[in-house]
Design a protein around this motif. Sequence first.
Motif, mmCIF file in Angstrom:
data_model
loop_
_atom_site.group_PDB
_atom_site.id
_atom_site.type_symbol
_atom_site.label_atom_id
_atom_site.label_comp_id
_atom_site.label_asym_id
_atom_site.label_seq_id
_atom_site.Cartn_x
_atom_site.Cartn_y
_atom_site.Cartn_z
ATOM 1 N N ILE A 1 0.854 -1.188 0.000
ATOM 2 C CA ILE A 1 0.000 0.000 0.000
ATOM 3 C C ILE A 1 0.893 1.242 0.000
ATOM 4 O O ILE A 1 1.637 1.463 0.961
ATOM 5 N N ARG B 1 -2.198 5.196 1.935
ATOM 6 C CA ARG B 1 -2.252 5.122 3.398
ATOM 7 C C ARG B 1 -2.744 6.443 3.990
ATOM 8 O O ARG B 1 -3.516 6.448 4.956
ATOM 9 N N LEU C 1 -7.284 -0.720 6.436
ATOM 10 C CA LEU C 1 -7.165 -1.681 5.344
ATOM 11 C C LEU C 1 -5.981 -2.593 5.604
ATOM 12 O O LEU C 1 -4.865 -2.129 5.808
ATOM 13 N N LEU D 1 -3.188 -5.457 4.545
ATOM 14 C CA LEU D 1 -2.432 -5.787 3.341
ATOM 15 C C LEU D 1 -3.044 -6.990 2.635
ATOM 16 O O LEU D 1 -3.078 -7.044 1.408
ATOM 17 N N TRP E 1 -5.784 -5.626 0.509
ATOM 18 C CA TRP E 1 -5.182 -4.885 -0.594
ATOM 19 C C TRP E 1 -4.729 -5.848 -1.690
ATOM 20 O O TRP E 1 -4.968 -5.620 -2.867
ATOM 21 N N ASN E 2 -4.073 -6.921 -1.297
ATOM 22 C CA ASN E 2 -3.546 -7.869 -2.278
ATOM 23 C C ASN E 2 -4.625 -8.713 -2.945
ATOM 24 O O ASN E 2 -4.354 -9.361 -3.950
ATOM 25 N N ARG F 1 -6.613 -1.312 -7.233
ATOM 26 C CA ARG F 1 -5.523 -0.668 -6.474
ATOM 27 C C ARG F 1 -5.132 0.651 -7.123
ATOM 28 O O ARG F 1 -4.903 1.648 -6.434
ATOM 29 N N VAL G 1 -13.738 2.045 -0.862
ATOM 30 C CA VAL G 1 -12.859 1.115 -0.139
ATOM 31 C C VAL G 1 -13.693 0.062 0.582
ATOM 32 O O VAL G 1 -13.399 -1.138 0.518
#
Length: 162
Positions: A28, A33, A43, A45, A48-49, A56, A77
């Motif tokens: 991120i 951030r 959030l 990781l 996020w992945n 993204r 988000v």
Amino acid sequence: MVQNCDRGLDDSDFFQFEADFVESLRCIPMQVRLKLDTCGVKLKLEHWNRFSQAEREQLARLPCGDRASTLTYTAYVQALVHRVQGAPASTLAVDPHPPWHNDSDIPEQVQARAASLGVKIDPEQWRSLRPLQRFALIKLSRPSHENRNFYPALVEFGLVPL
């Protein structure tokens, strides 16, 4: 894709010290951030992945500065997180006066981390930084952070004499 960190830096730019992961966005980036802290979303990781590359990139591109854009960003988000985990992300209290907006007081943790590397940040240097740069230094100086990019950030932001 990585843009220089100069006075023209926009809060949607990436830093040079993030270059090793910017293309894939496997981590991120600081600008995302900052947006997450602005809207109070925690959030992970792992979430996020699980987002697509396009999602993204969208999180990096979307604005999150005024009330309307912050609400839109938060909703986006949360919708992404809900899709990948079946529930919304945790939320955090939003600091109405975050330290990265304070250009007159250098946080102690930033001063201490810089001093541990033999660097002194003076008040004029701190004032010259953009909020995103101050945010990065604050995050990179936290005891819980790996701190690997703190010194490269100091160099990139012109705080270390060459």
